[in-house]
Design a protein around this motif. Structure first.
Motif, mmCIF file in Angstrom:
data_model
loop_
_atom_site.group_PDB
_atom_site.id
_atom_site.type_symbol
_atom_site.label_atom_id
_atom_site.label_comp_id
_atom_site.label_asym_id
_atom_site.label_seq_id
_atom_site.Cartn_x
_atom_site.Cartn_y
_atom_site.Cartn_z
ATOM 1 N N LYS A 109 0.868 -1.145 0.105
ATOM 2 C CA LYS A 109 -0.025 0.014 -0.113
ATOM 3 C C LYS A 109 0.757 1.283 -0.074
ATOM 4 C CE LYS A 109 -3.408 2.052 3.041
ATOM 5 N NZ LYS A 109 -3.857 1.717 4.282
ATOM 6 N N PRO A 110 0.560 2.091 -1.072
ATOM 7 C CA PRO A 110 1.555 3.203 -1.015
ATOM 8 C C PRO A 110 1.288 4.284 0.365
ATOM 9 C CG PRO A 110 -0.292 3.597 -2.621
ATOM 10 C CD PRO A 110 -0.239 2.029 -2.054
ATOM 11 N N LYS A 111 2.355 4.885 0.809
ATOM 12 C CA LYS A 111 2.364 5.671 2.039
ATOM 13 C C LYS A 111 1.381 6.977 1.442
ATOM 14 C CE LYS A 111 5.145 4.116 5.662
ATOM 15 N NZ LYS A 111 6.682 4.795 6.825
ATOM 16 N N LYS A 112 0.765 7.312 2.604
ATOM 17 C CA LYS A 112 -0.052 8.493 2.162
ATOM 18 C C LYS A 112 0.866 9.694 2.798
ATOM 19 C CE LYS A 112 -4.255 11.106 3.418
ATOM 20 N NZ LYS A 112 -3.859 12.128 2.917
ATOM 21 N N SER A 113 1.164 10.664 1.886
ATOM 22 C CA SER A 113 1.995 11.807 2.259
ATOM 23 C C SER A 113 1.024 12.953 2.740
ATOM 24 C CB SER A 113 2.673 12.293 0.936
ATOM 25 O OG SER A 113 1.848 12.573 -0.145
ATOM 26 N N TYR A 114 1.762 13.593 3.627
ATOM 27 C CA TYR A 114 1.128 14.491 4.486
ATOM 28 C C TYR A 114 1.874 16.115 4.251
ATOM 29 C CZ TYR A 114 -1.364 11.080 6.850
ATOM 30 O OH TYR A 114 -2.157 9.999 7.219
ATOM 31 N N THR A 115 1.309 17.220 4.405
ATOM 32 C CA THR A 115 1.969 18.588 4.588
ATOM 33 C C THR A 115 2.546 18.590 5.625
ATOM 34 O OG1 THR A 115 0.183 19.805 4.986
ATOM 35 C CG2 THR A 115 0.260 19.437 2.844
ATOM 36 N N VAL A 116 3.538 19.652 6.126
ATOM 37 C CA VAL A 116 4.139 19.719 7.118
ATOM 38 C C VAL A 116 3.064 20.218 8.175
ATOM 39 C CG1 VAL A 116 5.842 21.053 8.550
ATOM 40 C CG2 VAL A 116 6.498 20.142 6.186
ATOM 41 N N ASN A 117 2.074 21.195 7.750
ATOM 42 C CA ASN A 117 1.259 21.501 8.471
ATOM 43 C C ASN A 117 0.289 20.407 8.935
ATOM 44 O OD1 ASN A 117 1.790 24.126 8.910
ATOM 45 N ND2 ASN A 117 0.814 25.024 7.286
ATOM 46 N N GLU A 118 -0.237 19.473 8.335
ATOM 47 C CA GLU A 118 -0.892 18.344 8.490
ATOM 48 C C GLU A 118 -0.247 17.595 9.482
ATOM 49 O OE1 GLU A 118 -3.672 17.435 4.444
ATOM 50 O OE2 GLU A 118 -1.600 16.747 4.618
ATOM 51 N N ILE A 119 1.025 17.169 9.336
ATOM 52 C CA ILE A 119 1.698 16.664 10.317
ATOM 53 C C ILE A 119 1.757 17.097 11.493
ATOM 54 C CG2 ILE A 119 3.922 15.588 10.757
ATOM 55 C CD1 ILE A 119 4.414 14.883 7.918
ATOM 56 N N LYS A 120 1.973 18.416 11.461
ATOM 57 C CA LYS A 120 2.031 19.351 12.732
ATOM 58 C C LYS A 120 0.486 19.096 13.680
ATOM 59 C CE LYS A 120 2.431 24.091 14.416
ATOM 60 N NZ LYS A 120 1.391 25.206 14.094
ATOM 61 N N HIS A 121 -0.369 19.375 12.917
ATOM 62 C CA HIS A 121 -1.664 19.166 13.428
ATOM 63 C C HIS A 121 -1.976 17.643 13.957
ATOM 64 C CE1 HIS A 121 -6.002 19.927 14.422
ATOM 65 N NE2 HIS A 121 -6.314 18.821 13.702
ATOM 66 N N LYS A 122 -1.597 16.664 13.361
ATOM 67 C CA LYS A 122 -1.727 15.243 13.865
ATOM 68 C C LYS A 122 -0.842 15.200 15.159
ATOM 69 C CE LYS A 122 -2.472 12.589 9.661
ATOM 70 N NZ LYS A 122 -3.809 11.863 10.119
ATOM 71 N N ILE A 123 0.494 15.901 15.195
ATOM 72 C CA ILE A 123 1.228 15.672 16.592
ATOM 73 C C ILE A 123 0.693 16.640 17.692
ATOM 74 C CG2 ILE A 123 3.523 16.006 17.222
ATOM 75 C CD1 ILE A 123 4.572 15.196 14.532
ATOM 76 N N GLU A 124 0.099 17.678 17.229
ATOM 77 C CA GLU A 124 -0.816 18.252 18.178
ATOM 78 C C GLU A 124 -1.663 17.641 18.722
ATOM 79 O OE1 GLU A 124 -1.905 21.957 16.383
ATOM 80 O OE2 GLU A 124 0.208 22.901 16.341
ATOM 81 N N GLN A 125 -2.572 16.999 17.919
ATOM 82 C CA GLN A 125 -3.630 15.889 18.730
ATOM 83 C C GLN A 125 -2.997 14.769 19.433
ATOM 84 O OE1 GLN A 125 -6.824 16.814 18.328
ATOM 85 N NE2 GLN A 125 -5.724 18.626 17.496
ATOM 86 N N TYR A 126 -1.945 14.373 19.005
ATOM 87 C CA TYR A 126 -1.071 13.200 19.687
ATOM 88 C C TYR A 126 -0.919 13.699 21.094
ATOM 89 C CZ TYR A 126 2.750 9.824 20.202
ATOM 90 O OH TYR A 126 3.582 8.895 20.794
#
Length: 161
Positions: A4-21
């Motif tokens: 399965k190809p890995k989904k790529s995220y923008t830096v802002n999306e990753i930042k938001h995901k890590i904030e939620q984490y």
């Protein structure tokens, strides 16, 4: 077998995901860095996200270590040595470890070791007093209590020398 190809995220999306984490539960730097490693970020992006998390108070090592110590003591009945060992494994500074241990009330600490020793003593079926003590001592050592305290409490709970 297709990968399965890995989904790529923008830096802002990753930042938001890590904030939620970080919002879900207090995290230490090591856990956040591991999470960012999983996203294969370039060093500059990691640095930017990390600084942003600290600035916006999503990531606070002192708060993490205090809540970690309180939680592990109250919920898992861990002793101070076990808490210190686990915090060191998470690369927490000596200052923050010392601060975290102040979160544990000394009288509550003593009553907890007596309570868990008595509970454990009730479920051990060993009739030989020395083997019974050995089992209790091993149990309390794994929980991370201090040796002098363990021997004192076990002798008071089980009796004998």
């Amino acid at each position: 077998m297709f990968e399965k190809p890995k989904k790529s995220y923008t830096v802002n999306e990753i930042k938001h995901k890590i904030e939620q984490y970080c919002v879900y539960q207090d995290r230490c730097h090591k856990e956040v860095e591991q999470k960012m490693f999983d996203y294969n970020l370039i060093p500059e992006a990691k640095e930017m996200i990390l600084l942003s998390l600290i600035k916006d108070n999503f990531l606070n090592e002192e708060r993490f270590s205090k809540s970690f110590a309180r939680g592990k003591f109250r919920i898992k009945n861990w002793g101070k040595q076990r808490i210190v060992r686990e915090l060191k494994m998470k690369d927490i500074s000596a200052y923050n470890i010392k601060t975290a241990l102040k979160e544990i009330d000394e009288s509550e600490y003593i009553s907890t070791i007596y309570r868990i020793t008595e509970n454990r003593n009730d479920v051990i079926s060993e009739s030989n007093i020395y083997k019974r003590k050995q089992k209790l001592i091993g149990f309390l050592m794994r929980k991370g209590f201090e040796n002098e305290l363990i021997f004192k409490v076990v002798n008071e709970v089980v009796g004998g020398n």
